[in-house]
Design an enzyme around this catalytic site. Structure first.
Site, PDB file in Angstrom:
ATOM      1  N   PHE A  18       0.976  -1.082  -0.135  1.00  0.00           N
ATOM      2  CA  PHE A  18       0.269  -0.043  -0.221  1.00  0.00           C
ATOM      3  C   PHE A  18       0.808   1.497   0.024  1.00  0.00           C
ATOM      4  CE2 PHE A  18      -2.919  -3.100   2.137  1.00  0.00           C
ATOM      5  CZ  PHE A  18      -3.824  -3.178   1.782  1.00  0.00           C
ATOM      6  N   ASP A  19       0.439   1.856  -0.966  1.00  0.00           N
ATOM      7  CA  ASP A  19       0.552   3.586  -0.578  1.00  0.00           C
ATOM      8  C   ASP A  19      -0.197   4.442   0.980  1.00  0.00           C
ATOM      9  OD1 ASP A  19       1.738   6.464  -1.327  1.00  0.00           O
ATOM     10  OD2 ASP A  19      -0.406   6.895  -1.054  1.00  0.00           O
ATOM     11  N   CYS A  20       0.394   5.155   1.870  1.00  0.00           N
ATOM     12  CA  CYS A  20      -0.405   5.099   3.087  1.00  0.00           C
ATOM     13  C   CYS A  20      -1.380   6.299   3.308  1.00  0.00           C
ATOM     14  CB  CYS A  20       0.923   5.842   4.400  1.00  0.00           C
ATOM     15  SG  CYS A  20      -0.212   5.235   5.667  1.00  0.00           S
TER      16      CYS A  20
END
Length: 267
Positions: A18-20
């Site tokens: 994931f990108d956060c």
């Protein structure tokens, strides 16, 4: 958008990266709240003094992105402080910012809140996959985010630009992800075991296409021109991205994942 048949169905993957910030965490609201403290000091008719200050936010983000390219080893909290100081002086033509403003802004990402659907969605996804974060944010901020803002959801691995020494969209960040997921969790992206999940088109989906990494676009309104924020303009980038699925939210993505696993008797 690519056909859903272009990649294996969602039940074939073993891990999600994931990108956060922007995907799990409401990045834009955190940015806008601080930017508005500055733009509100401008004359009422100034083109950047809007509510919300979307264009000013994009300008500050562009400046931060330039710093990321020019100073790839500078931790994000320090980079944000430098970027907003320069932005205030050169773009807004304010007298400058004291450290008492810039430094707290640099350390603010760890206080930004999760989207309402994020935590429950992550907990559902964790039933089916290993979960990892690949973030451009520094270790101090990401630690606060993971341990506070995203709790009680859990991650199996967290990798940051500070650890890697460069910022997405550099391929170096994704190569670090691939190497460490294989070593740390036994996840082999070359066997099609990894799916990347992100909001940002330029930072995540463009390099994902370049590297042949399957990806899911969590658009959060970004498919509409009025909602693209700083996540990239799909019309401008559509030839550079090839995500296999699009969902409005992490929650909607998690629901579809569970539906597929149940339908295949894998739940």
């Amino acid at each position: 958008m690519a056909s859903e048949n272009k990649y294996p169905d969602l039940t074939s993957f073993k891990a999600l990266s994931f990108d956060c910030y922007g995907t799990l965490i409401d990045w834009e609201t955190g940015f806008l709240n601080t930017v508005q403290l500055l733009t509100s000091q401008l004359p009422a008719r100034h083109p950047l003094n809007t509510d919300p200050p979307l264009e000013a936010m994009r300008l500050l983000n562009d400046k931060a992105n330039s710093y990321e390219r020019e100073q790839p080893t500078l931790p994000y909290n320090e980079l944000l402080a430098e970027a907003i100081t320069s932005f205030a002086k050169t773009d807004l033509q304010l007298s400058g910012l004291p450290d008492s403003f810039a430094e707290p802004f640099g350390n603010s990402p760890g206080t930004w809140v999760a989207f309402p659907d994020t935590i429950a969605g992550l907990q559902k996804l964790a039933k089916y996959y290993k979960l990892a974060i690949l973030s451009n944010v520094d270790n101090q901020n990401i630690s606060a985010t993971v341990n506070k803002q995203l709790a009680p959801a859990k991650f199996d691995a967290v990798y940051t630009a500070q650890d890697i020494g460069s910022y997405k969209p550099s391929h170096k960040n994704f190569e670090y992800l691939f190497e460490h997921l294989k070593h740390d969790l036994g996840i082999d992206r070359d066997k099609g075991e990894l799916l990347h999940v992100a909001r940002s088109l330029p930072a995540d989906h463009v390099p994902a296409k370049e590297l042949g990494l399957p990806s899911v676009w969590i658009s959060r309104g970004g498919e509409k021109k009025t909602g693209r924020g700083v996540g990239g303009d799909y019309e401008a980038l559509k030839d550079k991205v090839v995500f296999g699925w699009r969902f409005d939210t992490i929650g909607a993505f998690a629901d579809e994942v569970e539906r597929q696993f149940v339908a295949k008797g894998k739940a």
